[in-house]
Scaffold this active site. Structure first.
Site, short mmCIF file in Angstrom:
data_model
loop_
_atom_site.label_atom_id
_atom_site.label_comp_id
_atom_site.label_asym_id
_atom_site.label_seq_id
_atom_site.Cartn_x
_atom_site.Cartn_y
_atom_site.Cartn_z
N ASP A 105 60.69 10.52 64.60
CA ASP A 105 59.49 10.65 63.78
C ASP A 105 58.26 10.56 64.70
OD1 ASP A 105 58.84 10.02 60.47
OD2 ASP A 105 57.22 9.90 61.94
N ILE A 106 57.31 11.48 64.50
CA ILE A 106 56.15 11.55 65.39
C ILE A 106 55.18 10.38 65.18
CG2 ILE A 106 54.56 12.92 63.95
CD1 ILE A 106 54.13 14.73 66.42
N ASN A 141 62.38 10.01 50.45
CA ASN A 141 61.32 10.06 49.44
C ASN A 141 61.30 11.41 48.72
OD1 ASN A 141 60.50 7.51 50.39
ND2 ASN A 141 59.15 8.42 51.92
N GLN A 179 56.44 10.93 49.37
CA GLN A 179 56.79 12.12 50.17
C GLN A 179 55.52 12.85 50.58
OE1 GLN A 179 59.39 14.98 48.23
NE2 GLN A 179 59.88 16.00 50.16
N HIS A 201 64.05 15.13 53.84
CA HIS A 201 64.44 14.47 55.08
C HIS A 201 64.86 13.04 54.78
CE1 HIS A 201 60.12 14.25 54.39
NE2 HIS A 201 60.19 13.01 54.86
N HIS A 222 64.99 9.22 56.25
CA HIS A 222 64.44 8.30 57.25
C HIS A 222 65.47 7.24 57.63
CE1 HIS A 222 60.08 9.27 56.65
NE2 HIS A 222 60.47 9.56 55.42
#
Ligand code: 5GP
Ligand code: ZN
Length: 136
Positions: A30-31, A86, A93, A99, A101
């Site tokens: 995750d960025i 989410n 979301q 996606h 997590h």
């Protein structure tokens, strides 16, 4: 989905820190992680959310979440892991390509996935139980 950033990342058009890839998924760092080691699993096929995604593919994604949770735990030495997914703005979301997590957790960290518990009456709970049962 031409304008979907996660479609582009999942299919390799945009580069990413990939921790895992197979024919159905790409898992990336995750960025803007909640904690160091935060990984997100992206299906390569676009689906906005749990309601849209193919059931089999969702199952495969959750199976992969188990595998990657173990790897993240080993790599980070974290004390716990949240597996989160989410659906909808109300649920937090922000990117509308489903996606999963994987968030490493520590006893004293700044991640917050807590809620204030409700205290519904027994009849209220039973009524909601019945309502949901009828939708399955
Ligand atoms: P959501 O809030 O939709 O469940 O989670 C979206 C997640 O995607 C956030 O944790 C956010 O930091 C991450 N994210 C958004 N854009 C990018 C991106 O371009 N690259 C990566 N690696 N993560 C992203
Ligand atoms: Zn997409």
């Amino acid at each position: 989905m031409e304008d979907c950033i996660f479609c582009k990342i999942a299919n390799g058009t945009i580069g990413s820190n990939t921790v895992y890839e197979d024919e159905d998924f790409r898992a990336i760092m995750d960025i803007a992680p909640a904690a160091m080691g935060h990984v997100i699993i992206l299906p390569k096929a676009h689906a906005a959310n749990v309601f849209e995604i193919d059931e089999e593919l969702y199952g495969k994604g959750m199976k992969l979440a188990k595998k990657l949770a173990a790897a993240v735990k080993q790599a980070t030495g974290c004390e716990g892991i949240n597996v989160l997914q989410n659906n909808g703005t109300a649920a937090g979301q922000t990117v509308f390509h489903l996606h999963i997590h994987i968030v490493p957790r520590y006893d004293e960290d700044t991640v917050n996935v807590k809620w204030k518990p409700m205290s519904p009456a027994a009849e209220e709970l039973a009524a909601m139980c019945e309502k949901i049962r009828n939708e399955i």
